[in-house]
Scaffold this active site. Structure first.
Site, mmCIF file in Angstrom:
data_model
loop_
_atom_site.group_PDB
_atom_site.id
_atom_site.type_symbol
_atom_site.label_atom_id
_atom_site.label_comp_id
_atom_site.label_asym_id
_atom_site.label_seq_id
_atom_site.Cartn_x
_atom_site.Cartn_y
_atom_site.Cartn_z
ATOM 1 N N CYS A 267 -18.569 -49.566 56.649
ATOM 2 C CA CYS A 267 -18.957 -49.379 58.050
ATOM 3 C C CYS A 267 -18.174 -50.352 58.932
ATOM 4 O O CYS A 267 -16.972 -50.214 59.079
ATOM 5 C CB CYS A 267 -20.472 -49.520 58.203
ATOM 6 N N HIS B 196 -22.540 -45.752 54.367
ATOM 7 C CA HIS B 196 -23.005 -46.858 53.523
ATOM 8 C C HIS B 196 -23.246 -46.375 52.091
ATOM 9 O O HIS B 196 -24.314 -45.827 51.821
ATOM 10 C CB HIS B 196 -24.313 -47.434 54.074
ATOM 11 N N GLU C 159 -24.040 -48.075 49.592
ATOM 12 C CA GLU C 159 -25.186 -48.801 49.011
ATOM 13 C C GLU C 159 -26.507 -48.270 49.540
ATOM 14 O O GLU C 159 -27.568 -48.672 49.054
ATOM 15 C CB GLU C 159 -25.036 -50.306 49.277
#
Lengths: 201, 260
Positions: free
Chosen positions: A78, A177, A179
């Site tokens: 990001c 993202h 994660e």
């Protein structure tokens, strides 16, 4: 493999650290550039504003840019991906300048883009084993590389197709993202750890 | 294509998940760490923890619950109820929250939203608004729905966005726990006014209610709680119905949510 997880002092690093550890990396959270660049690989996480993060970059961008261009494995997420570029419409400050191009405001009725969006993945090995990727986004700005050849994946928001992911040397950027993108996102993180391992040998 | 989100809300009190009706009669329904992981595996697009004890009582365990949850949760986590000042935001994000939601504290000190957005980015600042239909306005309530204000939800939502909120979590107090659908007029009025995503909350009883929130309420996301905690349905079943009706939610992962 030792991974430096760079800490701009803002936001959630915990989940990303856990995802990297889950993929077998040893993670050191650090705000020190000498320490960061001495490790096997570098991760630039994705929370905060461009200006504040740009201020956390070393004053002399040359060494950082050159280290990445020379092949240090790096993952920017990001905002971390946006820092690879020259500059951003969000705020003053120079990026790293590794990937030529700028970061532009999303021009749409609803900003930020918040939520899960389809990612059209190219042939890059970072996406090995992943099909029908839907990534979690929380961004108001998108990266616009000068050379479309730097783009390796794409998403579309309000009719605009933008770079979901870029790559230069062994540096990968993800606008979404991984994660926070559940199982398939964690696979991207583990693919990156595997690719970084192959680079450092 | 941006997918309409199904968000699972866990009301957390003293480290346990609880559920009540219209903010009252709280019952224990489980462990937040386990429940959050289970809902991710079922296909939840996000998890929200609302610390319902926070505005009134001590909440020492919240950071610990967030930290333990974030270790095993790989979808976004929003934490609300524990933010009383700007200084509370950083520790929650550091513990593993991706966003914080602010309700009573933002009414008392609207600048909290600006400070949060400047320090951490508007994408992690959620303005939580509890509203009830009264005297021709959508009256905002604070402190877990117990304290009326003079604010109208539509105007207050616009003000929150102007101050820096990146998302609005909009709960109908009238519908909360009633399970007969979201307050669609309220949702639509706010969603059509603010240029940030609106999460419809309060009233989910079945999949059709979520569809209505997206299509008639113009919501970007729908919050679900009690019907899941009571085992009446699952996130997977809700999403399956929504997809059958052409609502393009993110498909539920097929391998149970653990990495392959």
């Amino acid at each position: 493999m030792h991974v430096a997880l760079f800490d701009y002092g803002a936001g959630n690093l915990h989940s990303l650290g856990k995802a990297l550890e889950g993929a077998g990396a040893e993670v050191t959270v650090t705000a020190d550039w000498d320490e960061s660049l001495s490790m096997d690989a570098l991760v630039l996480p994705g929370v905060g504003a461009f200006g504040a993060a740009a201020r956390a970059l070393p004053n002399d961008r040359t060494r950082l840019r050159q280290t990445l261009a020379d092949g240090l494995p790096c993952l920017g997420i990001c905002l971390g991906m946006q820092l690879f570029f020259d500059a951003s419409e969000e705020s003053e400050g120079d990026g790293i300048g590794l990937v030529p191009g700028t970061v532009q405001l999303l021009d749409a009725p609803i900003v930020p883009q918040m939520g899960w969006n389809d990612v059209d993945t190219g042939a890059d090995p970072i996406f090995d084993g992943i099909s029908e990727l839907v990534g979690y986004y929380a961004n108001s700005y998108v990266c616009v590389p000068t050379d479309a050849g730097d783009e390796i994946a794409w998403s579309e928001y309000d009719g605009r197709r933008f770079a979901a992911s870029v790559r230069r040397a062994n540096t990968w950027g993800m606008q979404f993202h991984p994660e926070k993108s559940s199982t398939k996102g964690r696979r991207i993180v583990s693919n990156w750890v595997q690719l970084a391992r192959e680079v450092i040998g | 294509m941006l997918r309409p989100r199904v968000i699972v809300c866990l009301d957390v009190k003293d480290g346990r998940v609880v559920k009540g009706t219209q903010f009252k009669n709280l019952r224990d329904v489980g462990d937040p760490v386990e429940l959050a992981a289970r809902y991710e595996a079922e296909g939840a697009d996000e998890i929200v923890f609302l610390d319902v004890s926070a505005s009134k009582e001590k909440r020492g365990t919240l950071l610990d619950v967030v930290r333990r949850t974030a270790e095993t949760l790989f979808v976004p986590l929003t934490v609300g109820g524990g933010v009383r000042s700007a200084d509370d935001i950083g520790p929650l994000l550091r513990a593993g929250a991706d966003k914080i939601s602010v309700n009573s504290a933002a009414v008392r000190d609207p600048e909290l939203l600006s400070i949060g957005a400047e320090r951490f980015g508007s994408q992690c600042v959620v303005a939580s608004i509890d509203a009830a239909r009264e005297d021709g306005l959508w009256r905002c309530y604070t402190h877990g729905g117990t304290t009326p204000t003079e604010l109208d939800a539509v105007e207050w939502a616009a003000e929150c966005e102007r101050l820096g909120a990146g998302e609005i979590l909009l709960t109908s107090i009238d519908q909360d726990g009633a399970r007969n659908g979201y307050q669609l007029d309220l949702t639509r009025e706010v969603a059509d006014t603010v240029p940030v995503p609106v999460i419809a909350s309060g009233g989910a009883g079945e999949a059709a209610h979520l569809k209505d929130a997206f299509t008639e309420g113009h919501a970007s996301a729908a919050l679900v709680a009690g019907i899941l905690h009571d085992g009446l349905t699952t996130v997977g079943e809700l999403k399956s119905s929504l997809m059958d009706w052409g609502v393009p939610v993110r498909p539920t992962p097929t391998n149970g949510g653990s990495p392959s």
